[in-house]
Enzyme design. Sequence first.
Site, short mmCIF file in Angstrom:
data_model
loop_
_atom_site.label_atom_id
_atom_site.label_comp_id
_atom_site.label_asym_id
_atom_site.label_seq_id
_atom_site.Cartn_x
_atom_site.Cartn_y
_atom_site.Cartn_z
N GLY A 8 0.85 -1.20 0.00
CA GLY A 8 0.00 0.00 0.00
C GLY A 8 0.87 1.24 0.00
O GLY A 8 1.53 1.54 0.99
N ALA A 9 0.93 1.92 -1.16
CA ALA A 9 1.78 3.12 -1.28
C ALA A 9 0.92 4.38 -1.26
O ALA A 9 1.10 5.28 -2.07
CB ALA A 9 2.59 3.04 -2.57
N ASN A 87 -5.96 0.44 2.03
CA ASN A 87 -7.05 1.22 2.59
C ASN A 87 -8.16 0.35 3.18
O ASN A 87 -8.40 -0.77 2.74
CB ASN A 87 -7.60 2.21 1.56
CG ASN A 87 -7.70 1.62 0.18
OD1 ASN A 87 -7.05 0.64 -0.14
ND2 ASN A 87 -8.54 2.22 -0.65
N THR A 88 -8.81 0.90 4.19
CA THR A 88 -9.90 0.21 4.88
C THR A 88 -11.09 1.17 4.94
O THR A 88 -11.39 1.72 5.99
CB THR A 88 -9.47 -0.15 6.33
OG1 THR A 88 -8.88 1.03 6.93
CG2 THR A 88 -8.46 -1.26 6.36
N THR A 90 -14.94 2.87 4.75
CA THR A 90 -16.20 2.49 5.39
C THR A 90 -16.97 1.57 4.45
O THR A 90 -17.06 1.83 3.24
CB THR A 90 -17.03 3.76 5.70
OG1 THR A 90 -16.22 4.63 6.50
CG2 THR A 90 -18.30 3.43 6.45
N CYS A 272 -9.57 9.96 8.11
CA CYS A 272 -9.59 9.14 9.33
C CYS A 272 -10.73 9.42 10.31
O CYS A 272 -11.38 8.49 10.77
CB CYS A 272 -8.26 9.28 10.06
SG CYS A 272 -6.97 8.30 9.28
C1 UDX Z 1 -5.74 4.31 4.37
C2 UDX Z 1 -6.80 4.71 5.36
O1 UDX Z 1 -7.34 5.93 4.97
C3 UDX Z 1 -6.24 4.80 6.74
O2 UDX Z 1 -7.23 5.04 7.67
C4 UDX Z 1 -5.63 3.53 7.09
O3 UDX Z 1 -5.03 3.66 8.35
C5 UDX Z 1 -4.65 3.09 6.03
O4 UDX Z 1 -5.24 3.09 4.77
P1 UDX Z 1 -4.08 5.87 3.07
O5 UDX Z 1 -2.67 5.45 2.95
O6 UDX Z 1 -4.37 7.31 3.23
O7 UDX Z 1 -4.68 5.22 4.36
O8 UDX Z 1 -4.96 5.23 1.91
P2 UDX Z 1 -4.72 5.32 0.35
O9 UDX Z 1 -4.01 6.58 0.02
O10 UDX Z 1 -6.02 4.98 -0.27
O11 UDX Z 1 -3.66 4.14 0.08
C6 UDX Z 1 -3.92 2.79 0.08
C7 UDX Z 1 -3.11 2.15 -1.04
O12 UDX Z 1 -3.23 0.73 -0.97
C8 UDX Z 1 -3.57 2.56 -2.45
O13 UDX Z 1 -2.50 3.13 -3.16
C9 UDX Z 1 -4.04 1.24 -3.09
O14 UDX Z 1 -3.79 1.16 -4.46
C10 UDX Z 1 -3.25 0.22 -2.29
N1 UDX Z 1 -3.85 -1.12 -2.30
C11 UDX Z 1 -5.14 -1.30 -1.95
C12 UDX Z 1 -3.06 -2.22 -2.66
O15 UDX Z 1 -1.90 -2.06 -2.99
N2 UDX Z 1 -3.64 -3.46 -2.63
C13 UDX Z 1 -4.94 -3.66 -2.31
O16 UDX Z 1 -5.41 -4.79 -2.33
C14 UDX Z 1 -5.72 -2.54 -1.95
C1 UDX Z 2 -5.56 12.63 12.05
C2 UDX Z 2 -4.82 12.44 13.39
O1 UDX Z 2 -4.42 13.73 13.91
C3 UDX Z 2 -3.62 11.55 13.20
O2 UDX Z 2 -2.98 11.31 14.45
C4 UDX Z 2 -4.11 10.22 12.61
O3 UDX Z 2 -3.03 9.34 12.40
C5 UDX Z 2 -4.83 10.46 11.30
O4 UDX Z 2 -5.92 11.37 11.51
P1 UDX Z 2 -5.20 14.12 9.89
O5 UDX Z 2 -6.58 13.69 9.52
O6 UDX Z 2 -4.12 14.02 8.88
O7 UDX Z 2 -4.70 13.33 11.16
O8 UDX Z 2 -5.27 15.68 10.32
P2 UDX Z 2 -5.59 16.48 11.66
O9 UDX Z 2 -4.51 17.46 11.87
O10 UDX Z 2 -5.92 15.62 12.80
O11 UDX Z 2 -6.87 17.34 11.25
C6 UDX Z 2 -8.12 16.72 10.99
C7 UDX Z 2 -9.16 17.78 10.68
O12 UDX Z 2 -9.50 18.53 11.83
C8 UDX Z 2 -8.74 18.79 9.61
O13 UDX Z 2 -9.82 19.04 8.75
C9 UDX Z 2 -8.39 20.01 10.43
O14 UDX Z 2 -8.49 21.20 9.71
C10 UDX Z 2 -9.43 19.92 11.54
N1 UDX Z 2 -9.06 20.64 12.78
C11 UDX Z 2 -7.95 20.29 13.47
C12 UDX Z 2 -9.90 21.64 13.27
O15 UDX Z 2 -10.93 21.95 12.67
N2 UDX Z 2 -9.57 22.26 14.44
C13 UDX Z 2 -8.46 21.94 15.15
O16 UDX Z 2 -8.24 22.55 16.23
C14 UDX Z 2 -7.62 20.92 14.65
#
Ligand code: UDX
Ligand code: UDX
Length: 461
Positions: A8-9, A87-88, A90, A272
């Site tokens: 997963g990249a 990715n996981t 909903t 997330c």
């Molecule tokens: C995601 C979720 O959003 C996060 O909550 C969770 O903790 C980890 O997975 P993220 O890295 O942001 O995080 O997701 P995404 O950018 O969609 O990357 C997942 C990657 O996995 C994609 O590039 C997809 O192509 C790859 N993938 C998915 C595989 O290589 N094999 C698979 O079977 C499914």
């Molecule tokens: C979050 C968690 O912080 C991180 O630890 C986890 O691994 C992945 O999910 P992320 O979603 O990347 O990280 O961003 P985060 O900085 O938590 O912000 C989430 C959202 O809340 C953003 O839309 C941000 O703008 C908003 N936010 C944050 C507010 O509206 N008010 C704040 O005071 C802080």
Amino acid sequence: MTNILCIGAGYVGGSTMPIIASHCPEHRVVIVDINEKRIEAWQSDQLPIYEPGLDEIVRQTLGKNLFFSTEVNRHISEADIIFVSVNTPTKMFGKGAGKAADLQYWEKTARQILENSTSSKIVVEKSTLPVRTAEAMERILNSNGNGLHFDVLSNPEFLAEGTAVRDMQNPDRVLIGGRETESGQKAVEALVELYAQWVPRERILTTNLWSSELSKLVANAFLAQRISSINAISALCEKTEADVSEVAHAIGQDARIGRHFLRASVGFGGSCFKKDILNLVYLCEHYGLPEVARYWEQVVAMNEYQEARFASNMVASMFNTIAGKRVALFGAAFKANTNDTRESPALEVCRALLEEHADVVITDPHALENARYDLGELAKRVTFELDPYVAAHNAHAIAILTEWSQYTELDYERIYKSMIKPAFIFDGRNLLNHKRLYEMGFNVYPIGKPPLTRLVTHNQA
Ligand code: UDX
Ligand code: UDX
């Protein structure tokens, strides 16, 4: 040398693993993905994600001890430790639709690991997963008849987009959950050793598997809850002439409350928070705890209310109609310093304004492409414009939806002159100097503070 593989990249795998590679030059780190274009992009000058500082680290390690590939099977067979960050999302169908995590990619990956393994391995859950997922993974992985043994560990990521490099270089804590068996503990120790290359040992916490899995969901639920709490208060501030920034400062000075994550906003977004809370809600329901489920569900409900409230305040303030009016949205990313638009409140506001038949133009320094993709069919009705001055030209209103620092440095006199009057600014991030904007002639609507307007017909929804 240890062969480390990440499946997963995406945002998680792509920002975590290069940093591991940079701190562990003696180990070989390979990142695989089924998405060829993504793998190509990671090896180009234009990384698939915008994350400050990451280009530099990838450049330093690529081809030395960091490699990208689409050959998943081959690399599985060579690996000693496999991080899984697919990715996981909903689940959108069947039991738990709309709340539970869709584990199909995870399970598919587990089976793929099994099919391609000729030696025992450590499998690390990096993706956020419901509690007790590791149990199912262990069952699948250890259902082989050839004497291989797989230890499943949970090592959730806590990095926030935009500061992922800093968070990973200098984490508040690293959490590693494992089985309390001898081989489970050995696996935990192997992962501790890896992180100990750059993280002080006292910041590496080890727990049982279930505590680790649950802690990830709970950390995000608590963070999101703080935002929903201050956003709930922002609505009250708008009715009472209290100022939410002053309230946040006053309560945040109490060390028991703390000052972080109390910025009132148009709402929280990102891949997330919503997903993890809905996951927690589903788990509570599953385990017969409906009251606990309802409690956490409210954090998401409050966020949806805040987004809807922002859009309806815009309409109400602009004389109850925005049909045909040009409205410039400053920011599409769910927060600053990322090109990620997943669950972005900016796009929610955009959808609500389109419902009202506004003529919407979105500007953002890095996230326009993702915004276009996420809006799907609706994108046809939106103008995407890189230059904020062009976006604001002839607009009736600007809405600040992402806290890009660039937006604090714009020439608002110039922008004001180019807009239709009366000109409105709705600051969904309380980012700008409201008094100055008001003095220039704008009607200014912050979050959780009295509006600064010369219009007498102001009618908050
Ligand atoms: C995601 C979720 O959003 C996060 O909550 C969770 O903790 C980890 O997975 P993220 O890295 O942001 O995080 O997701 P995404 O950018 O969609 O990357 C997942 C990657 O996995 C994609 O590039 C997809 O192509 C790859 N993938 C998915 C595989 O290589 N094999 C698979 O079977 C499914
Ligand atoms: C979050 C968690 O912080 C991180 O630890 C986890 O691994 C992945 O999910 P992320 O979603 O990347 O990280 O961003 P985060 O900085 O938590 O912000 C989430 C959202 O809340 C953003 O839309 C941000 O703008 C908003 N936010 C944050 C507010 O509206 N008010 C704040 O005071 C802080």
